[in-house]
Design an enzyme around this catalytic site. Sequence first.
Site, PDB file in Angstrom:
ATOM      1  N   LYS A 212      43.300 137.861 -13.285  1.00 31.54           N
ATOM      2  CA  LYS A 212      43.858 138.667 -14.170  1.00 31.54           C
ATOM      3  C   LYS A 212      44.638 140.087 -13.180  1.00 31.54           C
ATOM      4  O   LYS A 212      45.163 140.301 -13.886  1.00 31.54           O
ATOM      5  CB  LYS A 212      42.788 139.322 -14.457  1.00 31.54           C
ATOM      6  CG  LYS A 212      42.712 138.587 -15.983  1.00 31.54           C
ATOM      7  CD  LYS A 212      41.603 139.213 -16.898  1.00 31.54           C
ATOM      8  CE  LYS A 212      41.222 138.287 -18.186  1.00 31.54           C
ATOM      9  NZ  LYS A 212      40.323 138.408 -19.018  1.00 31.54           N
TER      10      LYS A 212
ATOM     11  N   LYS B  55      42.856 127.054 -19.533  1.00 28.13           N
ATOM     12  CA  LYS B  55      42.602 127.290 -21.014  1.00 28.13           C
ATOM     13  C   LYS B  55      42.733 128.047 -22.354  1.00 28.13           C
ATOM     14  O   LYS B  55      44.243 128.897 -21.619  1.00 28.13           O
ATOM     15  CB  LYS B  55      41.376 128.113 -20.590  1.00 28.13           C
ATOM     16  CG  LYS B  55      40.324 128.974 -21.622  1.00 28.13           C
ATOM     17  CD  LYS B  55      39.892 130.251 -21.134  1.00 28.13           C
ATOM     18  CE  LYS B  55      40.200 131.492 -21.629  1.00 28.13           C
ATOM     19  NZ  LYS B  55      39.700 132.827 -21.231  1.00 28.13           N
TER      20      LYS B  55
ATOM     21  N   LYS C 184      43.699 133.946 -25.346  1.00 27.47           N
ATOM     22  CA  LYS C 184      44.276 135.002 -26.524  1.00 27.47           C
ATOM     23  C   LYS C 184      44.768 135.593 -26.449  1.00 27.47           C
ATOM     24  O   LYS C 184      45.783 136.609 -26.830  1.00 27.47           O
ATOM     25  CB  LYS C 184      43.180 135.807 -27.246  1.00 27.47           C
ATOM     26  CG  LYS C 184      42.454 136.860 -26.633  1.00 27.47           C
ATOM     27  CD  LYS C 184      41.119 137.061 -27.400  1.00 27.47           C
ATOM     28  CE  LYS C 184      39.769 137.709 -27.133  1.00 27.47           C
ATOM     29  NZ  LYS C 184      39.242 137.581 -26.214  1.00 27.47           N
TER      30      LYS C 184
HETATM   31  N1  AQP Z   1      39.350 128.766 -24.352  1.00 25.22           N
HETATM   32  C1  AQP Z   1      37.782 128.916 -24.589  1.00 25.22           C
HETATM   33  N2  AQP Z   1      37.238 127.497 -25.168  1.00 25.22           N
HETATM   34  C2  AQP Z   1      36.180 128.209 -25.100  1.00 25.22           C
HETATM   35  N3  AQP Z   1      35.643 128.806 -25.685  1.00 25.22           N
HETATM   36  C3  AQP Z   1      36.176 129.738 -25.297  1.00 25.22           C
HETATM   37  N4  AQP Z   1      36.556 131.914 -24.978  1.00 25.22           N
HETATM   38  C4  AQP Z   1      37.079 132.110 -25.519  1.00 25.22           C
HETATM   39  N5  AQP Z   1      38.493 131.497 -24.585  1.00 25.22           N
HETATM   40  C5  AQP Z   1      37.534 129.972 -25.011  1.00 25.22           C
HETATM   41  C6  AQP Z   1      34.880 131.841 -25.601  1.00 25.22           C
HETATM   42  O1  AQP Z   1      35.059 132.938 -26.088  1.00 25.22           O
HETATM   43  C7  AQP Z   1      33.669 134.043 -26.310  1.00 25.22           C
HETATM   44  C8  AQP Z   1      34.289 135.657 -26.277  1.00 25.22           C
HETATM   45  O2  AQP Z   1      35.939 135.618 -25.118  1.00 25.22           O
HETATM   46  P1  AQP Z   1      36.317 136.608 -24.343  1.00 25.22           P
HETATM   47  O3  AQP Z   1      37.229 137.562 -25.012  1.00 25.22           O
HETATM   48  O4  AQP Z   1      35.362 137.128 -24.092  1.00 25.22           O
HETATM   49  O5  AQP Z   1      37.215 136.226 -24.090  1.00 25.22           O
HETATM   50  P2  AQP Z   1      39.159 135.148 -23.879  1.00 25.22           P
HETATM   51  O6  AQP Z   1      39.233 135.157 -25.533  1.00 25.22           O
HETATM   52  O7  AQP Z   1      38.875 134.050 -22.991  1.00 25.22           O
HETATM   53  O8  AQP Z   1      40.275 136.411 -24.057  1.00 25.22           O
HETATM   54  P3  AQP Z   1      40.207 136.790 -22.336  1.00 25.22           P
HETATM   55  O9  AQP Z   1      39.698 137.512 -21.432  1.00 25.22           O
HETATM   56  O10 AQP Z   1      40.681 138.683 -22.788  1.00 25.22           O
HETATM   57  O11 AQP Z   1      41.990 136.277 -21.851  1.00 25.22           O
HETATM   58  P4  AQP Z   1      41.808 135.563 -21.302  1.00 25.22           P
HETATM   59  O12 AQP Z   1      42.082 134.440 -22.502  1.00 25.22           O
HETATM   60  O13 AQP Z   1      43.562 135.746 -21.178  1.00 25.22           O
HETATM   61  O14 AQP Z   1      40.837 135.414 -20.333  1.00 25.22           O
HETATM   62  C9  AQP Z   1      32.877 134.250 -25.193  1.00 25.22           C
HETATM   63  O15 AQP Z   1      32.417 133.516 -25.000  1.00 25.22           O
HETATM   64  C10 AQP Z   1      34.287 132.807 -24.343  1.00 25.22           C
HETATM   65  O16 AQP Z   1      34.046 131.827 -23.318  1.00 25.22           O
END
Ligand code: AQP
Length: 341
Positions: free
Chosen positions: A112, A197, A200
């Site tokens: 990030k 991955k 979101k």
């Molecule tokens: N792609 C995924 N596959 C399986 N599990 C996922 N989780 C997130 N993406 C996947 C799981 O959902 C829970 C909540 O996630 P989060 O809000 O902590 O994180 P995120 O959705 O990954 O969003 P971010 O970190 O804001 O941004 P990005 O999307 O850029 O990484 C967690 O249990 C997570 O494992």
Amino acid sequence: MTRVFSGIKPTGHLTLGNYLGAMRRWADVDQHRADALFCVVDLHALTVDHDPARVRRLTRQSASLLLAAGLDPRLCTVFVQSHVDEHTRLSYALECVAGDGEARRMIQYKEKAVRERERGGGVRLSLLTYPVLMAADILAYGTDEVPVGDDQTQHVELARDLAVRFNQRYGHTFTVPRATRPAVAARVMNLREPAAKMGKSDDSGPGIVYLLDEPDTVRGKIMRAVTDSGQEVVHDPAGRPGVANLLEILAACVGGEPAALAGSYDSYGALKKDTAEAVVETLRPLRERHRELCADPGHVDAVLREGAERARAMARPRVDAAYRALGLLEPVADPVVNAAR
Ligand code: AQP
């Protein structure tokens, strides 16, 4: 009773990855067998460039979607992280136990930080320290299990390390938690970039199925998923990540093993079509319940208010104990005020 805690960041619209990797298990399994807390971890959304109004909107929407996914406030505690001060109180205490090298090793921090620099912004200090806040989220509740997707394993490991270190240095205060992961779809991949991955906060909308996408949008995204060269349908995550991703999603929606399901298909087109229908059907009840909840915003507010009260009462004694163990002087109650009560 087993204590379960997990959370979700309001950094974007919730995705199929969030649902299959985490939320569905919280609703179908964890809330029925454990003393479970689920949290919209809004403070974590401030670690990257953010629009305050959007974070506020997404926090409410995430809470509604947790309820729409089946979390029942009679069975579990649903709340917003910033409504319970104990998280930040404990986070500072744990920063005094964590090493800066530990924080810098976190993969999500490295990825990030690069993304923030590419977007032309600076890297916030909170992006470095948020895994410690996440450890506080978990440890404040005496959590035994943290049901998460694959990407959060390293952060839960940090929470374990900090709990062990704190207990060794200052006396037993924290339960040492462990991550639990779903049997399939622990890491749902981006449909357009199967090496990444499904996240979101990514910019790549066409590869991401959002929980509130219209059914035809879901079908379109899955039918246009990147598959691999070759024609045989096999479950080979390293060699054929696009097809493996579809098989994982299908297995998570209809049950069964991805490798066994592969044997029922002789074309990518048929696999995509069935996966699309399975996802649409899996998300249908959630979308309908979400629509009902939107018509009754007072209900969501009441759930979050009561959830925060319950969470505060659970976290406070342990965080107070951690402060005492660290050597911080307890505030002394005013005898005059006390006598008047
Ligand atoms: N792609 C995924 N596959 C399986 N599990 C996922 N989780 C997130 N993406 C996947 C799981 O959902 C829970 C909540 O996630 P989060 O809000 O902590 O994180 P995120 O959705 O990954 O969003 P971010 O970190 O804001 O941004 P990005 O999307 O850029 O990484 C967690 O249990 C997570 O494992």
